[in-house]
Design a protein around this motif. Structure first.
Motif: not given
Ligand SMILES: [Mg+2]
Ligand SMILES: Nc1nc2c(ncn2[C@@H]2O[C@H](COP(=O)(O)OP(=O)(O)OP(=O)(O)O)[C@@H](O)[C@H]2O)c(=O)[nH]1
Length: 440
Positions: A56, A69, A76, A143
């Motif tokens: 990320s 985030p 994630t 992501d």
């Molecule tokens: Mg992540």
């Protein structure tokens, strides 16, 4: 190239239509997906890798903004698709097909394990629109959750996304180097995408000598796993992001991200079209192979007697029941592992407080008396003391965090392997039991 590209693209669209007509009853959704992909020329650039490698953070660095985030714990848990939009906005898409516009600042509420544990909100994915040059011409940066963490469902989400990868960015780090979970994931990844960029992230955490050793080791491991040479890009996503956010060109250059960005941009300008067509052809070939297999199974089933079919169904139901029981048992065991990890962390924090706090207070007293003797101005003194405390605490915590990250990563790897081999063992037992019962 462009007229050839258009010709092949149109030809593929025609093949999709023909396949839909031949096979009206099944596979419609898969063919619709391929058709939409061709029409919209959607190109999925998917960022993947083990948990906490900095996926990320690297995407944020590429976008030059803190959109996704990031955290020190496995975070994630939901796929986030970032695509071009003149204005920044985000939308949550739920598993029940509902959609909802959200603020960019609310993304963590939906995509993180912390705020949406075990996806209790039923989120399918989050789509973010953002005005970045990388996202022009249908490119979507995606992501994915990290593999190999204690949250098995995150690994499942990452594996399930593999069929959608047109090109990938696979992230590893020097410390710890490529582990078993990553190795297994890479072998699977190899089957799905034609083009992969390999990024060695967090280079700011190691010195020059360790970095050189790490590049050589990672390069060797990747080459052996993929059975071909790879291009490895050493970067610090953290420095790249702060470099861009603070307009600090020296930091940005030091991050190493510019070489990676140059090659990524070249690829998106020159090779994206070819890779896109390759990817659509692979999807269609997989679809044809699956449908052929389904036809064969149908033919086989038609040859079986009703008794044989009934017996197969009973065996399958028995297997499904045992699998569900096994899943619940694993969930229980994993909860135990998490509690143990948390307990370990709490104990280490308590030890840190007990051992390091008195030393820090002693140092503070000493520096305070030295500084009051030299500089009695209360304002400057306060500032100097504040800086001193900040630097001391930072040093203590960087060492603590490095130590804990290594400890937790090693513990997670061990848990993952234990559960994996346990799972293999159980499956073998089930197979043996299944063979025995069918003979009864
Ligand atoms: Mg992540
Ligand atoms: N020192 C350093 N830390 C980094 C770098 N990149 C990421 N981090 C830190 O590593 C931690 C994990 O980063 P994330 O970007 O959340 O990692 P991730 O791979 O997305 O993690 P999951 O979503 O849990 O799979 C965060 O604390 C980041 O600040 C880097 O280049 N250098």
């Amino acid at each position: 190239m462009s007229s050839q590209y258009a010709l092949i693209k149109d030809g593929l669209q025609e093949i999709v239509q023909n396949l839909s007509q031949i096979n009206e009853d099944s596979g419609g959704e898969r063919l619709n997906e391929v058709s939409d992909k061709l029409t919209l020329e959607q190109f999925n650039l998917v960022v993947m890798g083990q948990f906490k490698r900095g996926k990320s953070t690297l995407i944020n660095a590429l976008l030059g903004a803190e959109i996704l985030p990031t955290a020190i714990v496995p975070l994630t848990s939901i796929v986030t698709i970032i695509r071009y939009g003149k204005e920044s906005k985000a939308e949550v898409r739920y598993l029940n097909d509902n959609k909802e516009d959200i603020q960019l600042s609310d993304i963590p509420k939906f995509v993180t394990e912390k705020e949406n544990p075990k996806n209790k909100l039923g989120v399918k994915d989050v789509e973010v629109f953002y005005p970045s040059d990388y996202l022009k011409n249908g490119v979507r940066i995606i992501d994915t959750p990290g593999v190999g963490s204690v949250f098995k469902h995150n690994t499942d989400v990452a594996y399930a996304y593999l069929p959608y990868v047109d090109a990938g960015i696979f992230i590893v780090t020097p410390d710890p180097p490529l582990g078993e979970a990553e190795h297994r994931f890479l072998k699977e990844v190899r089957e799905h995408a034609n083009k992969f960029f390999f990024v060695l992230n967090k280079t700011d955490l190691v010195d020059e000598k360790d970095l050189a050793e790490s590049i050589a080791l990672t390069d060797d491991l990747l080459r052996k796993t993929l059975e071909k040479p790879v291009n490895l890009y050493p970067v610090s996503a953290k420095f790249a992001l702060t470099g861009k956010l603070q307009g600090d060109s020296e930091k940005l250059t030091r991050s190493g991200v510019l070489t990676f960005e140059r090659d990524l941009t070249d690829f998106l300008h020159c090779e994206k079209g070819k890779t896109f067509l390759h990817s659509v052809i692979s999807s269609l070939l997989k679809y044809i192979a699956d449908e052929t297999m389904a036809c064969k199974l149908e033919q086989e089933a038609a040859r079986l007697t009703v008794e044989e079919l009934k017996s197969n169904i009973t065996s399958f139901e028995k297997y499904a029941k045992t699998t569900i029981k096994d899943r619940d048992r694993q969930g229980f065991i994993l909860d135990g592992h998490i509690n143990k990890l948390q307990q370990g962390l709490d104990e280490d924090l308590a030890a840190l407080k007990k051992e390091d706090l008195p030393v820090l207070l002693g140092k503070l007293d000493k520096v305070f008396s030295q500084k009051t003797a030299l500089n009695p101005s209360s304002h400057e003194l306060e500032k100097e003391m504040e800086n001193y405390v900040f630097e001391e605490i930072k040093t203590i915590f960087i060492a603590f965090r490095k130590n804990e990250t290594e400890k937790i990563a090693a513990a997670l790897e061990e848990i993952y392997l234990d559960e994996y081999w346990d799972g293999c063992f159980n499956i073998t037992l089930l197979r043996i039991a299944g063979d025995g019962s069918s003979g009864e």
